[in-house]
Each structure stands twice: as C-alpha cells, then as structure tokens.
Design a protein around this motif. Structure first.
Motif, PDB file in Angstrom:
ATOM      1  N   ASP A  36       0.923  -1.290   0.070  1.00 54.89           N
ATOM      2  CA  ASP A  36       0.040   0.007   0.074  1.00 54.89           C
ATOM      3  C   ASP A  36       0.729   1.333   0.063  1.00 54.89           C
ATOM      4  O   ASP A  36       0.395   2.223  -0.567  1.00 54.89           O
ATOM      5  CB  ASP A  36      -0.859   0.097   1.176  1.00 54.89           C
ATOM      6  CG  ASP A  36      -0.257  -0.417   2.641  1.00 54.89           C
ATOM      7  OD1 ASP A  36      -0.281   0.757   3.449  1.00 54.89           O
ATOM      8  OD2 ASP A  36       0.134  -1.180   2.497  1.00 54.89           O
ATOM      9  N   THR A  65       0.484   3.957  -2.785  1.00 52.12           N
ATOM     10  CA  THR A  65       0.097   5.256  -2.834  1.00 52.12           C
ATOM     11  C   THR A  65       1.209   6.249  -3.418  1.00 52.12           C
ATOM     12  O   THR A  65       0.681   7.243  -3.951  1.00 52.12           O
ATOM     13  CB  THR A  65       0.109   5.450  -1.309  1.00 52.12           C
ATOM     14  OG1 THR A  65      -0.899   4.770  -0.603  1.00 52.12           O
ATOM     15  CG2 THR A  65      -0.233   7.056  -0.962  1.00 52.12           C
ATOM     16  N   SER A  88      -0.926  -5.949   2.187  1.00 53.12           N
ATOM     17  CA  SER A  88      -1.228  -4.320   2.342  1.00 53.12           C
ATOM     18  C   SER A  88      -1.777  -4.191   3.770  1.00 53.12           C
ATOM     19  O   SER A  88      -2.402  -4.841   4.231  1.00 53.12           O
ATOM     20  CB  SER A  88      -2.201  -3.962   1.131  1.00 53.12           C
ATOM     21  OG  SER A  88      -2.632  -2.504   1.499  1.00 53.12           O
ATOM     22  N   ASP A 142      -3.705  -1.391   4.008  1.00 53.07           N
ATOM     23  CA  ASP A 142      -4.841  -0.572   3.846  1.00 53.07           C
ATOM     24  C   ASP A 142      -5.767  -1.574   3.209  1.00 53.07           C
ATOM     25  O   ASP A 142      -5.634  -2.135   2.149  1.00 53.07           O
ATOM     26  CB  ASP A 142      -4.341   0.309   2.512  1.00 53.07           C
ATOM     27  CG  ASP A 142      -5.556   1.059   2.163  1.00 53.07           C
ATOM     28  OD1 ASP A 142      -6.669   0.996   2.671  1.00 53.07           O
ATOM     29  OD2 ASP A 142      -5.561   2.098   1.315  1.00 53.07           O
ATOM     30  N   PRO A 143      -7.020  -1.767   3.966  1.00 60.63           N
ATOM     31  CA  PRO A 143      -8.172  -2.842   3.808  1.00 60.63           C
ATOM     32  C   PRO A 143      -8.706  -2.029   2.470  1.00 60.63           C
ATOM     33  O   PRO A 143      -9.560  -2.819   1.726  1.00 60.63           O
ATOM     34  CB  PRO A 143      -8.962  -2.993   4.841  1.00 60.63           C
ATOM     35  CG  PRO A 143      -8.621  -1.602   5.827  1.00 60.63           C
ATOM     36  CD  PRO A 143      -7.275  -0.972   5.553  1.00 60.63           C
ATOM     37  N   GLN A 144      -8.702  -0.917   2.129  1.00 64.98           N
ATOM     38  CA  GLN A 144      -9.257  -0.338   1.045  1.00 64.98           C
ATOM     39  C   GLN A 144      -8.464  -0.267  -0.215  1.00 64.98           C
ATOM     40  O   GLN A 144      -8.927   0.241  -1.307  1.00 64.98           O
ATOM     41  CB  GLN A 144      -9.921   1.218   1.316  1.00 64.98           C
ATOM     42  CG  GLN A 144     -10.547   1.281   2.629  1.00 64.98           C
ATOM     43  CD  GLN A 144     -11.888   0.650   2.489  1.00 64.98           C
ATOM     44  OE1 GLN A 144     -12.665   0.533   1.582  1.00 64.98           O
ATOM     45  NE2 GLN A 144     -12.097  -0.264   3.514  1.00 64.98           N
ATOM     46  N   ILE A 145      -7.470  -0.835  -0.447  1.00 64.81           N
ATOM     47  CA  ILE A 145      -6.545  -0.772  -1.418  1.00 64.81           C
ATOM     48  C   ILE A 145      -7.260  -1.403  -2.645  1.00 64.81           C
ATOM     49  O   ILE A 145      -7.938  -2.431  -2.582  1.00 64.81           O
ATOM     50  CB  ILE A 145      -5.270  -1.320  -1.132  1.00 64.81           C
ATOM     51  CG1 ILE A 145      -4.196  -1.046  -2.147  1.00 64.81           C
ATOM     52  CG2 ILE A 145      -5.295  -2.799  -0.990  1.00 64.81           C
ATOM     53  CD1 ILE A 145      -2.527  -1.510  -2.115  1.00 64.81           C
ATOM     54  N   ARG A 146      -7.201  -0.967  -3.657  1.00 62.50           N
ATOM     55  CA  ARG A 146      -7.790  -1.577  -5.188  1.00 62.50           C
ATOM     56  C   ARG A 146      -6.867  -1.435  -6.118  1.00 62.50           C
ATOM     57  O   ARG A 146      -6.047  -0.485  -6.322  1.00 62.50           O
ATOM     58  CB  ARG A 146      -9.037  -0.593  -5.307  1.00 62.50           C
ATOM     59  CG  ARG A 146     -10.191  -0.803  -4.265  1.00 62.50           C
ATOM     60  CD  ARG A 146     -10.854  -2.142  -4.149  1.00 62.50           C
ATOM     61  NE  ARG A 146     -12.019  -2.171  -3.130  1.00 62.50           N
ATOM     62  CZ  ARG A 146     -11.633  -2.778  -1.901  1.00 62.50           C
ATOM     63  NH1 ARG A 146     -10.549  -3.039  -1.755  1.00 62.50           N
ATOM     64  NH2 ARG A 146     -12.673  -2.730  -1.261  1.00 62.50           N
TER      65      ARG A 146
END
Length: 116
Positions: free
Chosen positions: A34, A38, A71, A73-77
């Motif tokens: 992540d 980013t 990651s 970040d649990p929202q990583i896409r």
C-alpha cells in the motif's frame, strides 16, 4: 519496468530454483505494498501486471511463480492484473477477411467459402 520484466522472466522461466524434481517453485512476497501503491500507483499496477504475466509464462513451461502481496490498507484497489486480450492466431489472419466477407456476402455457409 522493462528490466524488471526481463529479469523476472529469466528467473521465473529459466532460473535454477526449480531444477530438482521436488522443486516447489518461486514465491515472491511484497510487504507494505500500500505504501508503494500510494506513492506510485501506476508503477504499482504495472509491477503486478508484470508478475502475473511472468507467472503465466512460467506455467506454460511447467514452472511455478506465485506472488503474495500484503497491504495494511483494507481499502486498497487495483485494476485487474495479467489481463490477456483474446486475439486471432497469427497464422489465421489471412483467412479472417475471406471468412468475414463470406459471412456478410452470400449468406450460404457461415463457416467459410463453399467449394464447388
């Protein structure tokens, strides 16, 4: 990115890691991805695509390449990785135009030109 693709292709497809009959293959582990995604989202996507493509190439040669991406970040896409287009076999390109003309033309046989 070209160097990564070339190097990973050499390692995954021709490296000595899987020479023994009991060889399990190669596993890549990418941690804190992540942070990279980013800072460099396009590069992060490309790296995943390269790994997916090289894993597919390795599989064709009956070798194994697996990548685990961690990651925080649990929202990583990401966009889908390793997508391959559906394409005609290059040996068939000469026949495509005649088949399509026949389909649009007389309407006789949609599988191709009829032989008299």
């Amino acid at each position: 990115m070209d160097a990564l693709n070339d190097c990973l292709g050499d390692v995954a497809c021709y490296g000595g890691y899987d020479d023994a009959p009991e060889g399990a293959g190669l596993v890549l582990v990418l941690t804190d991805y992540d942070r990279f995604a980013t800072a460099c989202p396009r590069a992060a996507q490309i790296v995943l695509d390269i790994i997916a493509d090289q894993a597919r190439e390795a599989a064709v040669l009956r070798r194994r390449l697996i990548c685990l991406v961690q990651s925080n970040d649990p929202q990583i896409r990401f966009e889908p990785v390793g997508a391959m287009p559906v394409m005609w076999n290059s040996d068939e390109w000469a026949d495509v135009d005649s088949i399509m003309l026949h389909i649009r033309g007389s309407g006789d046989d949609v599988l191709g030109p009829t032989v008299p």
